[in-house]
Design a protein around this motif. Structure first.
Motif, PDB file in Angstrom:
ATOM      1  N   VAL A 121       0.834  -1.106  -0.034  1.00  0.00           N
ATOM      2  CA  VAL A 121       0.201   0.010  -0.066  1.00  0.00           C
ATOM      3  C   VAL A 121       1.000   1.052   0.056  1.00  0.00           C
ATOM      4  O   VAL A 121       1.879   1.353   0.840  1.00  0.00           O
ATOM      5  CB  VAL A 121      -0.755  -0.072   1.333  1.00  0.00           C
ATOM      6  CG1 VAL A 121      -1.761   1.251   1.244  1.00  0.00           C
ATOM      7  CG2 VAL A 121      -2.045  -1.147   1.154  1.00  0.00           C
ATOM      8  N   ARG A 122       0.515   2.003  -0.801  1.00  0.00           N
ATOM      9  CA  ARG A 122       1.408   3.390  -1.011  1.00  0.00           C
ATOM     10  C   ARG A 122       0.668   4.414   0.095  1.00  0.00           C
ATOM     11  O   ARG A 122      -0.486   4.608   0.002  1.00  0.00           O
ATOM     12  CB  ARG A 122       1.224   4.056  -2.389  1.00  0.00           C
ATOM     13  CG  ARG A 122       2.101   5.319  -2.558  1.00  0.00           C
ATOM     14  CD  ARG A 122       2.041   5.830  -3.877  1.00  0.00           C
ATOM     15  NE  ARG A 122       2.717   4.735  -4.922  1.00  0.00           N
ATOM     16  CZ  ARG A 122       3.992   4.337  -5.167  1.00  0.00           C
ATOM     17  NH1 ARG A 122       4.968   5.130  -4.588  1.00  0.00           N
ATOM     18  NH2 ARG A 122       4.097   3.268  -6.013  1.00  0.00           N
ATOM     19  N   ILE A 123       1.480   5.010   1.003  1.00  0.00           N
ATOM     20  CA  ILE A 123       1.157   5.996   1.980  1.00  0.00           C
ATOM     21  C   ILE A 123       1.649   7.399   1.631  1.00  0.00           C
ATOM     22  O   ILE A 123       2.414   7.591   0.314  1.00  0.00           O
ATOM     23  CB  ILE A 123       1.512   5.546   3.269  1.00  0.00           C
ATOM     24  CG1 ILE A 123       3.025   5.480   3.353  1.00  0.00           C
ATOM     25  CG2 ILE A 123       0.653   4.350   3.702  1.00  0.00           C
ATOM     26  CD1 ILE A 123       3.226   5.230   4.857  1.00  0.00           C
ATOM     27  N   ALA A 124       1.461   8.627   2.285  1.00  0.00           N
ATOM     28  CA  ALA A 124       1.941   9.633   1.836  1.00  0.00           C
ATOM     29  C   ALA A 124       3.506  10.045   1.979  1.00  0.00           C
ATOM     30  O   ALA A 124       3.977   9.163   2.619  1.00  0.00           O
ATOM     31  CB  ALA A 124       1.245  10.674   3.115  1.00  0.00           C
ATOM     32  N   SER A 125       3.947  10.918   1.158  1.00  0.00           N
ATOM     33  CA  SER A 125       5.147  11.140   1.209  1.00  0.00           C
ATOM     34  C   SER A 125       6.103  11.686   2.614  1.00  0.00           C
ATOM     35  O   SER A 125       5.292  12.216   3.339  1.00  0.00           O
ATOM     36  CB  SER A 125       5.440  12.189   0.459  1.00  0.00           C
ATOM     37  OG  SER A 125       5.346  11.734  -1.120  1.00  0.00           O
ATOM     38  N   GLY A 126       7.084  11.267   2.763  1.00  0.00           N
ATOM     39  CA  GLY A 126       7.626  11.283   4.125  1.00  0.00           C
ATOM     40  C   GLY A 126       7.381  10.339   5.256  1.00  0.00           C
ATOM     41  O   GLY A 126       7.663  10.695   6.379  1.00  0.00           O
ATOM     42  N   GLY A 127       6.450   9.343   5.038  1.00  0.00           N
ATOM     43  CA  GLY A 127       5.741   8.632   5.935  1.00  0.00           C
ATOM     44  C   GLY A 127       7.006   7.514   6.293  1.00  0.00           C
ATOM     45  O   GLY A 127       8.082   7.520   5.499  1.00  0.00           O
ATOM     46  N   PRO A 129       8.305   3.576   6.444  1.00  0.00           N
ATOM     47  CA  PRO A 129       8.078   2.209   5.755  1.00  0.00           C
ATOM     48  C   PRO A 129       7.472   1.351   6.996  1.00  0.00           C
ATOM     49  O   PRO A 129       8.003   1.488   8.102  1.00  0.00           O
ATOM     50  CB  PRO A 129       9.262   1.645   5.358  1.00  0.00           C
ATOM     51  CG  PRO A 129      10.114   2.952   5.105  1.00  0.00           C
ATOM     52  CD  PRO A 129       9.651   3.849   6.059  1.00  0.00           C
ATOM     53  N   ALA A 130       6.541   0.487   6.888  1.00  0.00           N
ATOM     54  CA  ALA A 130       5.955  -0.461   7.781  1.00  0.00           C
ATOM     55  C   ALA A 130       5.347  -1.462   7.555  1.00  0.00           C
ATOM     56  O   ALA A 130       4.897  -1.550   5.977  1.00  0.00           O
ATOM     57  CB  ALA A 130       5.099   0.366   8.827  1.00  0.00           C
ATOM     58  N   ILE A 131       5.420  -2.588   8.163  1.00  0.00           N
ATOM     59  CA  ILE A 131       4.484  -3.895   7.755  1.00  0.00           C
ATOM     60  C   ILE A 131       3.482  -3.942   8.972  1.00  0.00           C
ATOM     61  O   ILE A 131       3.853  -3.882  10.298  1.00  0.00           O
ATOM     62  CB  ILE A 131       5.383  -4.995   7.470  1.00  0.00           C
ATOM     63  CG1 ILE A 131       4.684  -6.078   6.878  1.00  0.00           C
ATOM     64  CG2 ILE A 131       6.028  -5.307   8.787  1.00  0.00           C
ATOM     65  CD1 ILE A 131       5.583  -6.896   6.311  1.00  0.00           C
ATOM     66  N   ALA A 132       2.293  -4.599   8.468  1.00  0.00           N
ATOM     67  CA  ALA A 132       1.219  -4.691   9.748  1.00  0.00           C
ATOM     68  C   ALA A 132       0.406  -5.966   9.330  1.00  0.00           C
ATOM     69  O   ALA A 132       0.368  -6.297   7.972  1.00  0.00           O
ATOM     70  CB  ALA A 132       0.546  -3.360  10.059  1.00  0.00           C
ATOM     71  N   GLY A 133      -0.600  -6.296  10.177  1.00  0.00           N
ATOM     72  CA  GLY A 133      -1.394  -7.074   9.554  1.00  0.00           C
ATOM     73  C   GLY A 133      -1.309  -8.671  10.217  1.00  0.00           C
ATOM     74  O   GLY A 133      -0.038  -8.920   9.948  1.00  0.00           O
ATOM     75  N   VAL A 134      -2.318  -9.499  10.363  1.00  0.00           N
ATOM     76  CA  VAL A 134      -2.044 -10.935  10.732  1.00  0.00           C
ATOM     77  C   VAL A 134      -2.656 -11.599   9.827  1.00  0.00           C
ATOM     78  O   VAL A 134      -1.960 -12.400   8.932  1.00  0.00           O
ATOM     79  CB  VAL A 134      -2.678 -11.172  12.233  1.00  0.00           C
ATOM     80  CG1 VAL A 134      -2.457 -12.487  12.530  1.00  0.00           C
ATOM     81  CG2 VAL A 134      -2.335 -10.189  13.151  1.00  0.00           C
ATOM     82  N   LEU A 135      -4.018 -11.524   9.489  1.00  0.00           N
ATOM     83  CA  LEU A 135      -4.455 -12.343   8.392  1.00  0.00           C
ATOM     84  C   LEU A 135      -4.183 -11.950   7.023  1.00  0.00           C
ATOM     85  O   LEU A 135      -4.417 -12.545   6.120  1.00  0.00           O
ATOM     86  CB  LEU A 135      -5.879 -12.373   8.640  1.00  0.00           C
ATOM     87  CG  LEU A 135      -6.659 -12.804  10.034  1.00  0.00           C
ATOM     88  CD1 LEU A 135      -7.856 -12.753   9.923  1.00  0.00           C
ATOM     89  CD2 LEU A 135      -6.231 -14.304  10.216  1.00  0.00           C
ATOM     90  N   ARG A 136      -3.939 -10.553   6.850  1.00  0.00           N
ATOM     91  CA  ARG A 136      -3.806 -10.093   5.794  1.00  0.00           C
ATOM     92  C   ARG A 136      -2.626  -8.868   5.934  1.00  0.00           C
ATOM     93  O   ARG A 136      -2.635  -7.782   6.030  1.00  0.00           O
ATOM     94  CB  ARG A 136      -4.901  -9.250   5.075  1.00  0.00           C
ATOM     95  CG  ARG A 136      -6.215 -10.032   4.614  1.00  0.00           C
ATOM     96  CD  ARG A 136      -7.371  -9.228   4.115  1.00  0.00           C
ATOM     97  NE  ARG A 136      -7.727  -8.073   4.932  1.00  0.00           N
ATOM     98  CZ  ARG A 136      -8.640  -6.987   4.551  1.00  0.00           C
ATOM     99  NH1 ARG A 136      -9.098  -7.230   3.295  1.00  0.00           N
ATOM    100  NH2 ARG A 136      -9.194  -6.390   5.534  1.00  0.00           N
ATOM    101  N   PHE A 140       3.368  -0.993   4.100  1.00  0.00           N
ATOM    102  CA  PHE A 140       3.160   0.383   3.566  1.00  0.00           C
ATOM    103  C   PHE A 140       4.573   1.100   3.287  1.00  0.00           C
ATOM    104  O   PHE A 140       5.502   1.228   4.023  1.00  0.00           O
ATOM    105  CB  PHE A 140       2.571   0.848   5.148  1.00  0.00           C
ATOM    106  CG  PHE A 140       1.392   0.616   5.599  1.00  0.00           C
ATOM    107  CD1 PHE A 140       0.047   0.889   5.093  1.00  0.00           C
ATOM    108  CD2 PHE A 140       1.106  -0.538   6.456  1.00  0.00           C
ATOM    109  CE1 PHE A 140      -1.050   0.335   5.421  1.00  0.00           C
ATOM    110  CE2 PHE A 140       0.121  -1.311   6.980  1.00  0.00           C
ATOM    111  CZ  PHE A 140      -1.019  -0.737   6.382  1.00  0.00           C
ATOM    112  N   LEU A 141       4.482   1.475   1.831  1.00  0.00           N
ATOM    113  CA  LEU A 141       5.521   2.308   1.379  1.00  0.00           C
ATOM    114  C   LEU A 141       5.207   3.995   1.337  1.00  0.00           C
ATOM    115  O   LEU A 141       4.081   4.030   0.497  1.00  0.00           O
ATOM    116  CB  LEU A 141       6.093   1.547   0.334  1.00  0.00           C
ATOM    117  CG  LEU A 141       6.684   0.294   0.741  1.00  0.00           C
ATOM    118  CD1 LEU A 141       6.969  -0.331  -0.703  1.00  0.00           C
ATOM    119  CD2 LEU A 141       7.916   0.420   1.654  1.00  0.00           C
ATOM    120  N   PRO A 142       6.001   4.809   1.735  1.00  0.00           N
ATOM    121  CA  PRO A 142       5.680   6.176   1.495  1.00  0.00           C
ATOM    122  C   PRO A 142       5.774   6.430  -0.144  1.00  0.00           C
ATOM    123  O   PRO A 142       6.456   5.844  -0.920  1.00  0.00           O
ATOM    124  CB  PRO A 142       6.810   6.994   2.231  1.00  0.00           C
ATOM    125  CG  PRO A 142       7.786   5.960   2.373  1.00  0.00           C
ATOM    126  CD  PRO A 142       7.268   4.589   2.384  1.00  0.00           C
TER     127      PRO A 142
END
Length: 378
Positions: A121-127, A129-136, A140-142
């Motif tokens: 999933v693309r998130i706002a610039s300057g954010g 990077p993160a990974i989340a979710g258990v079932l799905r 998250f990449l800026p």
């Protein structure tokens, strides 16, 4: 629930404070990976508080003690309308608000693309990077990810996030935030949450650095500096990500670049054994208050009503009762073994004991309990 919260809050305060105060020393001695594993002690000890009293090793070592009925406390309880209910309502209200914040902060994903089982999933610039979710699971990449980092830096960051996923950090993060919601009133819980997320990053760094060449370690350090310089500085307490570029934590991460101590299980096992041992000792006086004899502890106990005439005349006493525990945990065949003074407290003691309930596993005859009626001392 309120009783468990009060006991668990003490455990959380002690364990959390020790963990926070001893962070630097533990990090130096154990390394980031082993240090991160120590956080498993916290939920285990909090769950241990829920264990039945007769589970604890010291339970059988405690001799039969009396139940003391304090007339002053009894009258004070009558004067205060259900304080436990008031506390329960306050706690539920706080929990609902924390749960609402948890759900509102969870990212709404409308557009994404897949890379195997992973959603990107693309998130706002300057954010961050993160990974989340258990079932799905979702990465998250800026939007400016490619512009902020070169190809090698992107590979290192993605390897870092992939390790979070494979190690199960996404599940651990949700569990940690749920504990924060349960103990929303406890400042140590939130301080521990932030320290936990920082330690998680340190542990992930250590694993990645152990897998790369010396030149890549240098590149990894440059990547951390680049992240710190270009990531938004807004504070985040989201359950699904930590502020990747937090400058306060980044300094510590860079200082640990040369440390790649592997995971060792003895610190976790030792801390867990010590915690359970101390918890067992701490529970000893609690067990003494709720234990009727060396074999059976009531799971429901109703305190007798202190006879008003006896209270007015300043009379104290004790009634020893023998009874049978039925197959469904009820009390039957109550017999007054001894009463001092005779006939004063017998009726109140028998009436209360009839309402007690025990674990059916203690079914049998010959159980005894002593109920002491005492007046408050000035």
């Amino acid at each position: 629930m309120i009783e468990w919260l009060s006991e668990a809050s003490v455990v959380l305060a002690v364990v959390g404070a020790l963990r926070l105060v001893g962070h630097r020393w533990l990090l130096q001695k154990l390394g980031a990976v082993s240090l991160y594993s120590l956080w498993a002690v916290v939920p285990i000890l909090l769950l241990a508080v829920l264990l039945p009293h007769n589970w604890w090793p010291l339970a059988d070592a405690i001799s039969s003690l009396r139940f003391v009925i304090d007339v002053q406390q009894q009258f004070e309880n009558l004067a205060v309308p259900a304080p436990t209910n008031v506390l329960s309502i306050i706690w539920v209200a706080g929990f609902v608000l924390a749960l609402g914040a948890f759900l509102l902060r969870w990212p709404r994903v409308n557009q994404y693309w897949r890379c195997g089982n992973l959603r990107i999933v693309r998130i706002a610039s300057g954010g961050s990077p993160a990974i989340a979710g258990v079932l799905r699971p979702t990465l998250f990449l800026p939007a400016d990810f490619s512009q902020r980092f070169d190809a090698q830096q992107r590979r290192l960051i993605l390897k870092h996030e992939q390790h979070h996923w494979r190690r199960g950090d996404t599940v651990a993060n949700i569990v940690a935030f749920i504990l924060c919601m349960i103990f929303w009133f406890h400042p140590v819980a939130w301080l521990c949450y932030r320290r936990f997320r920082c330690d998680q990053e340190l542990a992930c760094d250590a694993v990645i650095l152990a897998q790369v060449s010396p030149s890549q370690r240098v590149r990894y350090g440059h990547t951390l500096l680049q992240v710190a310089a270009t990531t938004s500085t807004r504070v985040q307490l989201d359950p699904y990500l930590y502020h990747y570029g937090a400058k306060q934590a980044m300094k510590e991460r860079i200082q640990q670049l040369s440390s790649t101590q592997p995971l060792r299980y003895w610190p976790l096992l030792s801390a867990l054994a010590l915690g359970l041992a101390l918890l067992s000792v701490w529970q000893a006086p609690v067990l003494a208050e709720v234990k009727s004899d060396a074999q059976a502890s009531p799971i429901i106990r109703v305190s007798p009503s202190y006879p008003i005439e006896a209270a007015e005349q300043g009379i104290e006493g004790q009634v020893t009762l023998r009874f049978t525990i039925t197959d469904d945990g009820k009390v039957a065949d109550i017999e007054v073994v001894d009463a001092k003074p005779a006939g004063t407290f017998d009726t109140a003691a028998v009436a209360a004991l009839q309402k007690w309930r025990y674990d059916p596993s203690f079914a049998g005859t010959g159980h005894e309990v002593a109920l002491a009626f005492q007046l408050a001392k000035d």
